[in-house]
Design an enzyme around this catalytic site. Structure first.
Site, mmCIF file in Angstrom:
data_model
loop_
_atom_site.group_PDB
_atom_site.id
_atom_site.type_symbol
_atom_site.label_atom_id
_atom_site.label_comp_id
_atom_site.label_asym_id
_atom_site.label_seq_id
_atom_site.Cartn_x
_atom_site.Cartn_y
_atom_site.Cartn_z
ATOM 1 N N CYS A 38 0.832 -1.214 0.000
ATOM 2 C CA CYS A 38 0.000 0.000 0.000
ATOM 3 C C CYS A 38 0.858 1.252 0.000
ATOM 4 O O CYS A 38 0.371 2.347 -0.244
ATOM 5 C CB CYS A 38 -0.965 0.020 1.187
ATOM 6 S SG CYS A 38 -0.146 0.138 2.787
ATOM 7 N N ASP A 40 2.304 2.639 2.569
ATOM 8 C CA ASP A 40 2.236 3.409 3.807
ATOM 9 C C ASP A 40 3.522 3.239 4.605
ATOM 10 O O ASP A 40 4.111 2.168 4.625
ATOM 11 C CB ASP A 40 1.041 2.962 4.649
ATOM 12 C CG ASP A 40 -0.266 3.367 3.992
ATOM 13 O OD1 ASP A 40 -0.212 4.149 3.033
ATOM 14 O OD2 ASP A 40 -1.323 2.915 4.437
ATOM 15 N N CYS A 63 -3.004 5.244 5.813
ATOM 16 C CA CYS A 63 -4.466 5.251 5.878
ATOM 17 C C CYS A 63 -4.942 5.610 7.286
ATOM 18 O O CYS A 63 -4.145 5.689 8.230
ATOM 19 C CB CYS A 63 -4.990 3.876 5.486
ATOM 20 S SG CYS A 63 -4.654 2.636 6.741
ATOM 21 N N CYS A 107 -2.927 -2.980 9.135
ATOM 22 C CA CYS A 107 -2.407 -1.643 9.428
ATOM 23 C C CYS A 107 -1.935 -1.570 10.875
ATOM 24 O O CYS A 107 -0.977 -0.861 11.177
ATOM 25 C CB CYS A 107 -3.474 -0.589 9.176
ATOM 26 S SG CYS A 107 -4.337 -0.823 7.620
HETATM 27 FE FE1 FES Z 1 -1.597 0.532 4.325
HETATM 28 FE FE2 FES Z 1 -3.476 0.726 6.126
HETATM 29 S S1 FES Z 1 -3.751 0.477 3.990
HETATM 30 S S2 FES Z 1 -1.351 0.609 6.428
#
Ligand code: FES
Length: 145
Positions: A38, A40, A63, A107
Site C-alpha cells: 500500500c 504506507d 491510511c 495496518c
Molecule cells: Fe496501508 Fe493501512 S492500507 S497501512
C-alpha cells in the site's frame, strides 16, 4: 468503491486528532517500517531512560487505521518499561480502538513493527544484544493490501 469503512468512534477520534505526532530530536531509538504494497510508512521515535519509555512520537503517512493505531500505540506504551511495551500486541491496540475492520487489521501490524524496530535501534545504539525475537513483517491471517 463507495461508502466508508465501518471505523469505530475511537478510530475516527485518533485519526482526526492523533496523539504524540512529531519527532524527538535526541531520540534513543528510531524505527521506520513500511508496507510495500500500500506504500504506507510509519516512523517511530523513542526516548528511553532507565528502561522506561518516557517519550514517544510518530509520523505516519498512511491510511486512517494506520494513523489511529500509531496514535493508540504511543498512548499505550508511554511511561511503560520496555518489557511491558513489548507485550502490547497489534490485537490489543486494535481492541483498545474498539476494533478494526478485518481488511484493516494489517495496518495495526505496522504500528507494532514500528515500535519493535525503534526498540531494536535503541539496543543497537547501546551496543547491546536485542532481547526479543524479531518477528519481521508478519500478516497473520490478513493479506497485505
Ligand atoms: Fe496501508 Fe493501512 S492500507 S497501512
Amino acid at each position: 468503491m463507495s461508502g466508508q469503512l465501518p471505523y469505530s468512534e475511537k478510530v475516527m477520534d485518533h485519526f482526526t486528532n492523533p496523539r504524540n505526532v512529531g519527532e524527538i530530536s535526541d531520540a534513543s531509538g528510531i524505527g521506520t517500517v513500511g508496507n510495500p504494497i500500500c506504500g504506507d510508512v510509519m516512523k517511530m521515535f523513542l526516548k528511553i531512560e532507565n528502561n522506561i519509555i518516557i517519550d514517544i512520537k510518530f509520523k505516519t503517512y498512511g491510511c486512517g487505521a494506520a494513523v489511529a493505531t500509531s496514535s493508540m500505540v504511543t498512548e499505550m506504551v508511554k511511561g511503560k518499561t520496555i518489557e511491558e511495551a513489548l507485550k502490547i500486541s497489534n490485537k490489543a491496540v486494535a481492541e483498545a480502538l474498539g476494533g478494526l475492520p478485518p481488511v484493516k487489521m494489517h495496518c495495526s501490524v505496522l504500528a507494532e513493527e514500528a515500535l519493535r524496530s525503534a526498540l531494536k535501534d535503541y539496543y543497537t545504539k547501546q551496543g547491546k544484544p536485542i532481547p526479543f525475537e524479531d518477528k519481521g513483517h508478519t500478516h497473520e491471517n490478513e493479506k497485505c493490501l
